[in-house]
Enzyme design. Sequence first.
Site, PDB file in Angstrom:
ATOM      1  N   LYS A 110       0.958  -1.212  -0.017  1.00  0.00           N
ATOM      2  CA  LYS A 110      -0.053  -0.069   0.052  1.00  0.00           C
ATOM      3  C   LYS A 110       0.836   1.379  -0.064  1.00  0.00           C
ATOM      4  O   LYS A 110       0.551   2.296  -0.818  1.00  0.00           O
ATOM      5  CB  LYS A 110      -0.959   0.035   1.120  1.00  0.00           C
ATOM      6  CG  LYS A 110      -1.983  -0.960   0.866  1.00  0.00           C
ATOM      7  CD  LYS A 110      -3.153  -0.795   2.263  1.00  0.00           C
ATOM      8  CE  LYS A 110      -4.181  -2.032   2.266  1.00  0.00           C
ATOM      9  NZ  LYS A 110      -4.984  -2.132   3.412  1.00  0.00           N
ATOM     10  N   ASP A 127      -9.942   2.361   2.569  1.00  0.00           N
ATOM     11  CA  ASP A 127     -10.190   1.888   3.916  1.00  0.00           C
ATOM     12  C   ASP A 127     -10.933   2.496   4.852  1.00  0.00           C
ATOM     13  O   ASP A 127     -11.773   1.951   5.606  1.00  0.00           O
ATOM     14  CB  ASP A 127      -8.909   1.482   4.339  1.00  0.00           C
ATOM     15  CG  ASP A 127      -8.024   0.203   3.564  1.00  0.00           C
ATOM     16  OD1 ASP A 127      -8.894  -0.617   3.040  1.00  0.00           O
ATOM     17  OD2 ASP A 127      -6.994   0.054   3.672  1.00  0.00           O
TER      18      ASP A 127
HETATM   19  P1  NDP Z   1       0.495  -2.736  10.176  1.00  0.00           P
HETATM   20  O1  NDP Z   1       1.431  -3.845  10.249  1.00  0.00           O
HETATM   21  O2  NDP Z   1       0.694  -1.542   9.182  1.00  0.00           O
HETATM   22  O3  NDP Z   1       0.347  -2.276  11.810  1.00  0.00           O
HETATM   23  C1  NDP Z   1       0.159  -3.079  12.661  1.00  0.00           C
HETATM   24  C2  NDP Z   1      -0.458  -2.417  14.057  1.00  0.00           C
HETATM   25  O4  NDP Z   1      -0.566  -3.438  14.988  1.00  0.00           O
HETATM   26  C3  NDP Z   1       0.599  -1.501  14.678  1.00  0.00           C
HETATM   27  O5  NDP Z   1       0.182  -0.388  15.229  1.00  0.00           O
HETATM   28  C4  NDP Z   1       1.394  -2.257  15.662  1.00  0.00           C
HETATM   29  O6  NDP Z   1       2.095  -1.866  16.711  1.00  0.00           O
HETATM   30  C5  NDP Z   1       0.352  -3.119  16.212  1.00  0.00           C
HETATM   31  N1  NDP Z   1       0.333  -4.420  16.658  1.00  0.00           N
HETATM   32  C6  NDP Z   1       0.925  -5.562  16.114  1.00  0.00           C
HETATM   33  N2  NDP Z   1       1.082  -6.445  16.859  1.00  0.00           N
HETATM   34  C7  NDP Z   1       0.758  -6.121  18.307  1.00  0.00           C
HETATM   35  C8  NDP Z   1       0.747  -6.635  19.327  1.00  0.00           C
HETATM   36  N3  NDP Z   1       0.797  -7.970  19.739  1.00  0.00           N
HETATM   37  N4  NDP Z   1       0.359  -5.707  20.737  1.00  0.00           N
HETATM   38  C9  NDP Z   1      -0.007  -4.459  20.432  1.00  0.00           C
HETATM   39  N5  NDP Z   1       0.022  -3.709  19.084  1.00  0.00           N
HETATM   40  C10 NDP Z   1       0.194  -4.811  18.078  1.00  0.00           C
HETATM   41  O7  NDP Z   1      -0.913  -3.225   9.610  1.00  0.00           O
HETATM   42  P2  NDP Z   1      -2.430  -2.541   9.159  1.00  0.00           P
HETATM   43  O8  NDP Z   1      -2.234  -1.343   9.866  1.00  0.00           O
HETATM   44  O9  NDP Z   1      -2.053  -2.475   7.748  1.00  0.00           O
HETATM   45  O10 NDP Z   1      -3.515  -3.605   9.593  1.00  0.00           O
HETATM   46  C11 NDP Z   1      -3.902  -3.879  10.789  1.00  0.00           C
HETATM   47  C12 NDP Z   1      -4.846  -4.770  10.806  1.00  0.00           C
HETATM   48  O11 NDP Z   1      -6.118  -4.321  10.209  1.00  0.00           O
HETATM   49  C13 NDP Z   1      -4.635  -5.935  10.125  1.00  0.00           C
HETATM   50  O12 NDP Z   1      -5.047  -7.145  10.825  1.00  0.00           O
HETATM   51  C14 NDP Z   1      -5.427  -6.121   8.827  1.00  0.00           C
HETATM   52  O13 NDP Z   1      -5.685  -7.391   8.459  1.00  0.00           O
HETATM   53  C15 NDP Z   1      -6.670  -5.152   9.273  1.00  0.00           C
HETATM   54  N6  NDP Z   1      -7.220  -4.725   8.049  1.00  0.00           N
HETATM   55  C16 NDP Z   1      -8.404  -4.611   8.033  1.00  0.00           C
HETATM   56  C17 NDP Z   1      -9.135  -3.971   6.793  1.00  0.00           C
HETATM   57  C18 NDP Z   1     -10.570  -4.306   6.617  1.00  0.00           C
HETATM   58  O14 NDP Z   1     -10.993  -3.971   5.421  1.00  0.00           O
HETATM   59  N7  NDP Z   1     -11.502  -4.960   7.515  1.00  0.00           N
HETATM   60  C19 NDP Z   1      -8.208  -3.245   5.800  1.00  0.00           C
HETATM   61  C20 NDP Z   1      -7.135  -2.930   6.187  1.00  0.00           C
HETATM   62  C21 NDP Z   1      -6.494  -3.446   7.398  1.00  0.00           C
HETATM   63  P3  NDP Z   1       3.584  -0.980  16.334  1.00  0.00           P
HETATM   64  O15 NDP Z   1       3.469   0.076  15.616  1.00  0.00           O
HETATM   65  O16 NDP Z   1       4.220  -1.031  17.792  1.00  0.00           O
HETATM   66  O17 NDP Z   1       4.244  -2.331  15.667  1.00  0.00           O
END
Ligand code: NDP
Length: 281
Positions: free
Chosen positions: A70, A106
């Site tokens: 993206k 999104d």
């Molecule tokens: P990114 O990898 O860009 O971001 C992940 C986020 O989750 C970060 O803020 C990260 O924190 C946090 N995170 C990951 N693991 C943990 C944990 N164990 N404890 C606390 N925080 C955690 O992913 P995206 O933002 O692209 O996607 C996030 C979710 O949204 C995904 O599961 C994706 O499938 C879903 N999604 C759903 C959509 C829909 O249409 N329903 C559309 C787009 C996404 P840190 O910054 O500290 O790493």
Amino acid sequence: MNPDAPIRLAVIGHPIAHSRSPRIHTAFAQQLGLSVDYQAVLAPLDGFAATVAELRTRGWRGCNVTLPFKPEALTLATQASPRAQLAGAANTLGFEGDTLWADNTDGIGLVYDLVAARFALSGKRVLLLGAGGACAGALAPLIEAGAAEIRIHNRSPDKASALVERHLPLARRHGVNLKTLGQLDGGAVYDGVINGTSAGLGGQALALPSGLVKPGGWALDLVYGPAAEPFLSWARAQGAQTRDGLGMLVQQAAEAFALWTGQRPDPTPVLEALRAEANTA
Ligand code: NDP
């Protein structure tokens, strides 16, 4: 160009086999009586731009983009929507002559789904958990939907601060009190909590205190299926109404479909069909 040729569309990602987008867009096309050929395309991790270029050359009208491409998708655009620029990422590309436009549907998909669920945003206090790509895409539409206050909490606080900084001018224009939140405390202050982290995908439950969301408030997880359960069961225990991210997925797709074709499908029957399939799987 053959006027009877299908509108060619795709979703590009790595991995891509799990994607529900072909199923969703094919259902939209059937609903509107349009001939659409929508394919899932696996791009090599170092081959996203080349994959897009090939689809363009072969007459595709556009594509959705999913992880991990993206942010790169936005860099290819000759025209990017303000919401894609603010998000720093694009999930929808369109090919029109020399123009390669980029958008991010999104966040507006999330807002439409909150509206469909009757989860109120206007004048409400909202907590956003996470600061990754999905939260970056969601923030501008959430601000524009008129929440009174939005707090962002992220495991890595710097990313939450950067997101807030980038959106402050928009938040001020809309009268939204936008800040980061360091410590998660109870106290039932939030009308709605959105889990935009991917913690559930890794089978991890977030450590959330009781009383973060008001009883009768709402909670939505961007993920769907079993991965959403840890967060949603925490929220149900607080007396909140809950929803997973399947509705957002269908809504963001409907917005992309409308951008490509000029016709907006009704997401509701498609969402109902997906939910029915999930329940009988
Ligand atoms: P990114 O990898 O860009 O971001 C992940 C986020 O989750 C970060 O803020 C990260 O924190 C946090 N995170 C990951 N693991 C943990 C944990 N164990 N404890 C606390 N925080 C955690 O992913 P995206 O933002 O692209 O996607 C996030 C979710 O949204 C995904 O599961 C994706 O499938 C879903 N999604 C759903 C959509 C829909 O249409 N329903 C559309 C787009 C996404 P840190 O910054 O500290 O790493």
